[in-house]
Enzyme design. Structure first.
Site, PDB file in Angstrom:
ATOM      1  NE  ARG A 112      -2.617   0.805   3.594  1.00  0.00           N
ATOM      2  CZ  ARG A 112      -3.426   1.040   4.615  1.00  0.00           C
ATOM      3  NH1 ARG A 112      -4.700   1.267   4.396  1.00  0.00           N
ATOM      4  NH2 ARG A 112      -2.991   1.042   5.849  1.00  0.00           N
ATOM      5  CB  THR A 117      -1.966   7.198  -3.303  1.00  0.00           C
ATOM      6  OG1 THR A 117      -1.381   5.882  -3.355  1.00  0.00           O
ATOM      7  CG2 THR A 117      -1.014   8.203  -3.929  1.00  0.00           C
ATOM      8  CG  ASP A 153       0.922  -3.402   9.942  1.00  0.00           C
ATOM      9  OD1 ASP A 153       1.064  -4.614   9.636  1.00  0.00           O
ATOM     10  OD2 ASP A 153       1.156  -2.484   9.141  1.00  0.00           O
ATOM     11  CG  ASP A 161       4.353  -4.188  11.381  1.00  0.00           C
ATOM     12  OD1 ASP A 161       5.145  -4.701  10.564  1.00  0.00           O
ATOM     13  OD2 ASP A 161       4.157  -2.958  11.475  1.00  0.00           O
TER      14      ASP A 161
HETATM   15  N1  URA Z   1      -3.826  -3.110   7.320  1.00  0.00           N
HETATM   16  C1  URA Z   1      -3.579  -3.501   8.595  1.00  0.00           C
HETATM   17  O1  URA Z   1      -2.704  -4.321   8.836  1.00  0.00           O
HETATM   18  N2  URA Z   1      -4.342  -2.979   9.580  1.00  0.00           N
HETATM   19  C2  URA Z   1      -5.321  -2.090   9.346  1.00  0.00           C
HETATM   20  O2  URA Z   1      -5.987  -1.675  10.301  1.00  0.00           O
HETATM   21  C3  URA Z   1      -5.561  -1.696   8.011  1.00  0.00           C
HETATM   22  C4  URA Z   1      -4.800  -2.225   7.017  1.00  0.00           C
END
Ligand code: URA
Length: 211
Positions: A106, A110, A202, A205
């Site tokens: 991502r 953007t 995340d 992560d």
């Molecule tokens: N990606 C993630 O890992 N967590 C989110 O909250 C949104 C996208």
């Protein structure tokens, strides 16, 4: 929000495990194990419509016409990297599935997906293709991944995600109204950074302990 193709799996086991995953205090190894366990249960829902045929088998007592899966083996496509956290659990319940990978990251400015890898099994015709990505956030990555899967010939595509934001469901439904979404929760909204709220942070992560 309602969408005819959205299934929220409200099974108590799924909901309990999800709450443990949301907790910031849950360590990485537990997070990864819980995600694998939930993905198995979500795959159970996602494959509910697979066709069955009857074949003659012999039990220790008698012959019988036994229900068996019909048609070509399904395909599981992991949307890298966080999709890999769901992959093994789905393969636990569909061990004969073929596996593909789509690499999208991502662009944080953007929030649009950028493709860096795509390796799909050669023949997707007539197969259920299950894309896996834990977080349906903006929906841009999922919509782009589904487009790659359809471009490769798939007509029966489903997305398994752990959490969905209303924004992501709307985006995916607009781009691909035929695609079923199976999730453990439809959360409240996205924050200004594109994270799902209340969410779990995340996912990549937390799966791979890169925080
Ligand atoms: N990606 C993630 O890992 N967590 C989110 O909250 C949104 C996208």
């Amino acid at each position: 929000m309602t969408h005819p193709q959205l299934t929220i799996v409200d099974h108590p086991l799924v909901q309990h495990k999800l709450s443990l995953m949301r907790d910031i205090a849950t360590p990485g190894p537990d997070f990864r194990r819980l995600l694998r366990e939930i993905s198995l249960l979500l795959a159970y829902e996602a494959t509910r419509h697979l066709p069955l045929t009857r074949r003659t088998i012999t039990t220790p007592l008698t012959d019988m016409q036994a229900p068996m899966l019909d048609g070509p083996d399904p395909v599981v496509v992991s949307i890298l990297r966080a999709g890999n956290g769901l992959l093994d659990g789905v393969l636990d319940v569909i061990p004969t599935a073929k596996v593909g990978f789509i690499g999208l990251y991502r662009d944080e400015a953007t929030l649009k997906p950028v493709q860096y890898y795509c390796k799909l099994p050669p023949d997707l015709t007539g197969r259920l293709v299950i894309a896996v990505d834990p977080m349906l956030a903006t929906g841009n990555s999922a919509a782009a991944a589904v487009q790659l899967i359809k471009d490769a010939g798939a007509t029966d595509v489903c997305l398994i995600c752990l959490l969905a934001a209303p924004e992501g469901v709307k985006c995916l439904a607009q781009a691909h109204p035929d695609v079923r979404i199976v999730t453990a929760s439809l959360d409240s909204h996205l924050n200004e950074k594109g994270y799902i709220v209340p969410g779990l942070g995340d996912a990549g992560d937390r799966i791979f302990s890169t925080v």
